[in-house]
Design an enzyme around this catalytic site. Structure first.
Site, PDB file in Angstrom:
ATOM      1  N   GLU A  55      48.526  27.024  45.153  1.00  0.00           N
ATOM      2  CA  GLU A  55      49.265  26.721  43.842  1.00  0.00           C
ATOM      3  C   GLU A  55      49.516  27.969  43.232  1.00  0.00           C
ATOM      4  O   GLU A  55      48.756  28.993  43.135  1.00  0.00           O
ATOM      5  CB  GLU A  55      47.954  26.132  42.887  1.00  0.00           C
ATOM      6  CG  GLU A  55      48.483  25.043  42.144  1.00  0.00           C
ATOM      7  CD  GLU A  55      48.592  23.858  42.817  1.00  0.00           C
ATOM      8  OE1 GLU A  55      49.536  22.805  42.762  1.00  0.00           O
ATOM      9  OE2 GLU A  55      47.767  23.402  43.601  1.00  0.00           O
ATOM     10  N   THR A  56      50.736  28.072  42.568  1.00  0.00           N
ATOM     11  CA  THR A  56      51.016  29.239  41.856  1.00  0.00           C
ATOM     12  C   THR A  56      51.159  28.744  40.133  1.00  0.00           C
ATOM     13  O   THR A  56      51.690  27.649  40.077  1.00  0.00           O
ATOM     14  CB  THR A  56      52.350  29.570  42.176  1.00  0.00           C
ATOM     15  OG1 THR A  56      52.246  30.110  43.447  1.00  0.00           O
ATOM     16  CG2 THR A  56      52.916  30.876  41.319  1.00  0.00           C
TER      17      THR A  56
END
Length: 277
Positions: A55-56
């Site tokens: 995840e970013t």
């Protein structure tokens, strides 16, 4: 940094944070990018693919202690992510020194609250009620769950995910995922879980989401929105200790309340820099 301070226009700092981590190189790494203004979906997705973490998170300030928050895997945007939210609150409080006791995040899942204290951060997340599947459903060839070669105690629909309950922690730990079979199951993620065998944790789990570009997620905060509810009912406890048995391992405390669940964890900054593009 104060409420009215903005970053220099050219400055787009990022941080890689190990969330739900009690020591270095554990927990779930998330990239957190601080933006001065919204960016196009195409740009956000390209940056997330470049980081290539599960995840970013992308953050930009809206007003007072409220921030816009979006989460992207390497392949798509998601509606809810626990570890990247924890990492985002960690960056604001510990790295940028924004002086608030809580942060409000405006997201695809509504307003999420992160409460900060000296060592931990508490996330107030949506409560997801698991719904028991029938045995007929589990043995349906089209579903694909019976192809996983697991000795299933029960299985549940939990929001966008499916929970598969196993009898013993060792079954969760020793499961060798067949990613092609997992990818055929129509779900965001498949969670396997069991009671913990040691007194220091109440339940354990692992999380697989190959359809979202994540074969196995190290620590999945959003999965515990339903796991907390499931094990609270089974064990008769409103506060529980959980461990996700990925290679990196991750620990969190969960609480089940009338309207929400709380996810409590620690985080550690691994690296920081500035986006050049």
């Amino acid at each position: 940094m104060t409420d009215n301070q903005t970053l220099p226009q050219a400055s787009q700092p990022y941080f890689v944070v190990d969330a739900f981590a009690h020591k270095p190189f554990s927990g779930n790494p998330a990239a957190v990018c601080i933006l001065n203004e919204p960016k196009t979906d195409e740009w956000l997705q390209q940056v997330a693919a470049e980081f290539n973490l599960s995840e970013t998170a992308f953050l930009w300030h809206e007003h007072h202690n409220q921030w816009k928050l979006r989460w992207f895997t390497p392949t798509c945007e998601v509606k809810l992510c626990g570890h990247a939210t924890l990492a985002s609150a960690h960056v604001l409080a510990r790295e940028l020194q924004v002086r608030h006791a809580e942060f409000l995040f405006s997201t695809l899942s509504g307003i999420l609250i992160a409460q900060v204290d000296e060592q931990t951060i508490t996330l107030n997340f949506p409560k997801v009620e698991p719904k028991l599947f029938s045995r007929i459903y589990l043995h349906n060839d089209d579903v694909g769950i019976k192809e996983l070669n697991l000795d299933i105690v029960a299985a549940y629909q939990a929001g966008e995910d499916i929970i598969v309950e196993l009898a013993h922690e060792d079954e969760v730990l020793n499961y060798s995922p067949e990613i092609e079979k997992l990818a055929k199951i129509e779900t965001r993620g498949l969670i396997i879980t069991s009671p913990g065998k040691d007194a220091d944790r109440d339940f354990v789990s692992r999380f697989f989401a190959p359809r979202y570009g994540i074969n196995e997620d190290p620590v999945t905060g959003s999965a515990h929105c339903s796991l907390a509810v499931l094990w609270s009912k089974k064990l008769g406890k409103s506060t529980l200790r959980a461990e996700q048995l990925s290679v990196r391992r991750g620990f969190l405390e969960v609480g089940v309340h009338q309207e929400h669940v709380s996810l409590i964890g620690e985080s550690m900054t691994f690296s920081k820099g500035t986006l050049a593009q």
